[in-house]
Scaffold this active site. Structure first.
Site, mmCIF file in Angstrom:
data_model
loop_
_atom_site.group_PDB
_atom_site.id
_atom_site.type_symbol
_atom_site.label_atom_id
_atom_site.label_comp_id
_atom_site.label_asym_id
_atom_site.label_seq_id
_atom_site.Cartn_x
_atom_site.Cartn_y
_atom_site.Cartn_z
ATOM 1 N N SER A 180 0.825 -1.206 0.000
ATOM 2 C CA SER A 180 0.000 0.000 0.000
ATOM 3 C C SER A 180 0.859 1.255 0.000
ATOM 4 C CB SER A 180 -0.906 0.037 1.217
ATOM 5 O OG SER A 180 -1.546 1.298 1.284
ATOM 6 N N GLU B 147 -9.329 6.244 -8.652
ATOM 7 C CA GLU B 147 -9.536 6.797 -7.312
ATOM 8 C C GLU B 147 -9.324 8.306 -7.339
ATOM 9 O OE1 GLU B 147 -7.293 4.917 -4.186
ATOM 10 O OE2 GLU B 147 -8.150 2.929 -4.582
#
Ligand SMILES: [Zn+2]
Length: 355
Positions: free
Chosen positions: A269, A324
Site C-alpha cells: 500500500s 480513485e
C-alpha cells in the site's frame, strides 16, 4: 662580370629544376588517395581527429564517408561505430546514426519491430527482449504499428509482463519522495517512514503524514481556500498492520479477486509510505468527491504542490487499481509537473525517469 652572373643564375635555375623534378617524381602518393579517396574526401579527412584518420587509413575505402560527415546529428567521435554498424547491418544513414548515437548498437538483429520500438518515446534499451516477447504474445489488434509499439512499451515499463504480486521485489527506499510502491514493489512489515507528523484538525483527520508532504499539502490547502474551496484528508499514513486488517476485512466481504482491485495487500500500500493520502472536501465522500469543485481544482493544481492523482481513469490496467479521484501521492513538484504534462502514470514515469 655580367657573364659570370648570368652563368650563376642559369646554374641556380638548373638546380631548382632538378630539385623540383626530383620531388615531383619521388614524392610518395598520399595513402588516402591511393586507397581511392578523392581530393575532396581527402580535404575532409585531414580535418578529422587523429584517431579517425588512423582508422580510415587501416580500414578499406569507405564510399559513404562524405554522406556521413554531412549527415544531421553526426557525432565525429562515433564515426568508426557508424561505419562498422552500417557495414554489419546495411541500414540507412539516418537509422545508423540514430541507433549508434543512442548506443543501441549492441543487439544481434535489427528487424522492423526492433527499430520501431527503439523509436518509441519511452523506450528503455535494456527492456528490448521483454518488449519483443510481450509483443509476440499480444492478442489485441491495433490501428497502427506505432499504437502497438507504444502499448508494448507502456506495458513492459510498468512490469505488466508479470502478473500483479508476482515480481515480489522490495521498493527502493533510496528514491525517497520518488519511491515506487505498487503491486510489484513492496515495503517490509516493519517499515515506518521517518518524520511522521500529526495532521491538525483544520486540514483533515488527526492522523499521521510525512512532514514535507504535510507542509506541501498545507500550501495546497491554503491555495484552494483562496478559491473558496475546502480540502479534508480522510486517510493518510497507514501502518502495515492497519493495512492488513483492512485488506482482510475486504477479502472477507468481497473475496480476494474483488478486494485486490480496490485494496492493496499489506506491504504493497502506498499509504504505508506516508507520502500518500485520500482527500475529499468536508461535504463530500469517496463516491461524490469526483463531482466536486475541489476535485476539479485539484486536477489542474495539485502538481504545483508536488502531488499527482495516483490512480487515474483508464489506467487501471497499469496501476492495478480502480480509478480513485481521492488518492493523491507526493512526488515533488518537478516529477508531478512532468506527469501532469505527459499524462504518464507513476509506474511509467518511474521506469523512464527514476529507476
Ligand atoms: Zn488511498
Amino acid at each position: 662580370m655580367k657573364k659570370l652572373l648570368v652563368g650563376f643564375m642559369i646554374c641556380i635555375i638548373g638546380f631548382l629544376g632538378i630539385w623540383l623534378g626530383f620531388h615531383y617524381f619521388m614524392k610518395k602518393p598520399n595513402p588516402y588517395l591511393k586507397k581511392g579517396y578523392t581530393d575532396q574526401e581527402l580535404a575532409r579527412i585531414e580535418q578529422l581527429s587523429e584517431e579517425n584518420q588512423a582508422y580510415l587509413l587501416e580500414a578499406d575505402y569507405y564510399p559513404n564517408l562524405l554522406s556521413y560527415l554531412d549527415a544531421e546529428g553526426m557525432q565525429e567521435e562515433l564515426l568508426k561505430d557508424y561505419i562498422l554498424f552500417e557495414q554489419l547491418y546495411g541500414l540507412g544513414i539516418e537509422e545508423t546514426i540514430f541507433i549508434v548515437n543512442h548506443h543501441y548498437n549492441d543487439v544481434a538483429s535489427y528487424d522492423e519491430n526492433t527499430i520501431a520500438l527503439m523509436h518509441g518515446t519511452y523506450y528503455i534499451h535494456e527492456y528490448l527482449e521483454r518488449y519483443l516477447k510481450y509483443e509476440n504474445n499480444l492478442t489485441i489488434t491495433f490501428d497502427s504499428q506505432e499504437a502497438m509499439r507504444d502499448y508494448v512499451i507502456t506495458a513492459v515499463n510498468s512490469n505488466l509482463d508479470y502478473a500483479f504480486y508476482t515480481l515480489d521485489e522490495s521498493a527502493n527506499l533510496e528514491k525517497q519522495y520518488l519511491l515506487l510502491v505498487n503491486k510489484y514493489y513492496k515495503l517490509s512489515e516493519d517499515y515506518v517512514p521517518e518524520n511522521l507528523v500529526t495532521i491538525a484538525s483544520t486540514y483533515g483527520a488527526s492522523l499521521l503524514l510525512e512532514s514535507t508532504v504535510y507542509e506541501q499539502y498545507k500550501l495546497m490547502w491554503s491555495a484552494a481556500k483562496q478559491e473558496g474551496l475546502s480540502l479534508y484528508i480522510r486517510s493518510p499514513y497507514r501502518s502495515y498492520r492497519t493495512q492488513q486488517t483492512l485488506y482482510n476485512r475486504y477479502v472477507a466481504a468481497d473475496g480476494k479477486a474483488v478486494a485486490d482491485t480496490y485494496s492493496a495487500r499489506p506491504g504493497y500500500s502506498e499509504h504505508q509510505t506516508g507520502l500518500a493520502f485520500d482527500v475529499t472536501s468536508p461535504s463530500t465522500n469517496f463516491d461524490t468527491f469526483e463531482y466536486s469543485q475541489e476535485f476539479e481544482w485539484l486536477k489542474n493544481n495539485a502538481h504545483k504542490y508536488g502531488f499527482i492523482l495516483r490512480y487515474p481513469k483508464g489506467k487501471e490496467y497499469i496501476t492495478g487499481y480502480m480509478y480513485e479521484p481521492w488518492h493523491y501521492r507526493y512526488v515533488g513538484v518537478e516529477a508531478a509537473t512532468k506527469i501532469y504534462e505527459t499524462g504518464l502514470t507513476y509506474e511509467e514515469y518511474y521506469a523512464y525517469y527514476v529507476r
